[in-house]
Design an enzyme around this catalytic site. Structure first.
Site, PDB file in Angstrom:
ATOM      1  N   ASP A  18     -32.546 -58.284  99.460  1.00 38.97           N
ATOM      2  CA  ASP A  18     -33.638 -58.444  98.501  1.00 38.97           C
ATOM      3  C   ASP A  18     -33.036 -58.912  97.190  1.00 38.97           C
ATOM      4  OD1 ASP A  18     -33.653 -55.709  96.661  1.00 38.97           O
ATOM      5  OD2 ASP A  18     -33.120 -55.259  98.735  1.00 38.97           O
ATOM      6  N   ASP A  34     -42.938 -51.512  94.838  1.00 30.47           N
ATOM      7  CA  ASP A  34     -41.703 -50.834  94.456  1.00 30.47           C
ATOM      8  C   ASP A  34     -42.036 -49.549  93.690  1.00 30.47           C
ATOM      9  OD1 ASP A  34     -39.312 -50.033  93.192  1.00 30.47           O
ATOM     10  OD2 ASP A  34     -38.578 -52.086  93.084  1.00 30.47           O
ATOM     11  N   GLU A  43     -40.064 -46.660  92.254  1.00 34.05           N
ATOM     12  CA  GLU A  43     -38.804 -46.037  91.870  1.00 34.05           C
ATOM     13  C   GLU A  43     -38.915 -45.550  90.435  1.00 34.05           C
ATOM     14  OE1 GLU A  43     -35.456 -48.830  90.905  1.00 34.05           O
ATOM     15  OE2 GLU A  43     -36.720 -50.239  92.035  1.00 34.05           O
TER      16      GLU A  43
END
Length: 209
Positions: free
Chosen positions: A23, A109, A111
């Site tokens: 990625d 995402d 995080e």
């Protein structure tokens, strides 16, 4: 066939079926994608939305370059701008920007970065973004880790467990042997096993499924 032979054969099948990828969050040229492919990195997930609250200006060209460079599968991830609010609008902006491009899934995402201290607020943000993407006809996945999920929404929250899980654990081991169930996921779809590497002069994270 002896039991030991069965085990060896099973391990061989796993090795054959293993798929390595990357990625990325920067611009990557067609020749660099070709080089990555020659190094057995045959799929990629490209950043499509930045945490500063805008569509990544490189995403469309990166998708085109990745396909031209021989990447078999190309997905996109969205790094949400939580402070910006409007998760639906962020999802819609990304989908609009990459309309007509040859990509597969969009991964959200999740995080630790500028999330609210309220687990329920974070849960609502993720739910809205995921449902918006799904309603726009996208294949949606979640990128996170056990401890990030615990901190942001709580380990027991399973509100988006319908989406495939791409989890991070930097043990340099391309396998699911380390996986711990959380968030309603009993098994993952993909693993990010190295968070900082360089191949063909490109800064990448290393992934496996």
């Amino acid at each position: 066939m002896k039991p030991q032979s069965v085990i060896i054969l099973a391990l061989a099948v796993i090795a054959v079926n293993a798929t390595l990828g990357t990625d990325v969050s920067t611009a990557v040229s067609t020749s660099e994608w070709s080089c990555l492919k020659s190094n057995s990195r045959v799929f990629t997930i490209i950043r499509g939305y930045q945490s500063v609250g805008r569509v990544d200006p490189n995403v469309v060209q990166n998708i085109k370059n990745a396909r031209a460079g021989g990447q078999a599968d190309v997905d996109v991830y969205i790094f949400p701008c939580v402070n910006c609010g409007n998760p639906a609008g962020q999802a819609e902006a990304l989908v609009s920007a990459i309309k007509g491009q040859n990509y597969g899934m969009i991964w959200i995402d999740v995080e630790v970065y500028q999330w609210s201290s309220s687990l329920t607020s974070n849960q609502a943000f993720i739910t809205t973004m995921a449902n918006t993407l799904r309603n726009l006809g996208q294949h949606v996945g979640i990128y996170t880790s056990y401890y990030n999920w615990q901190s942001i929404v709580g380990l027991s929250w399973s509100g988006v467990s319908w989406a495939p899980l791409w989890y991070a654990h930097y043990d340099n081991n391309p396998s699911f042997s380390d996986f711990q169930a959380f968030g309603g996921w009993k098994s993952p779809a993909m693993k990010q096993y190295n968070g900082s590497s360089t191949i063909c002069g490109v800064g990448v994270d290393l992934d496996w499924y």
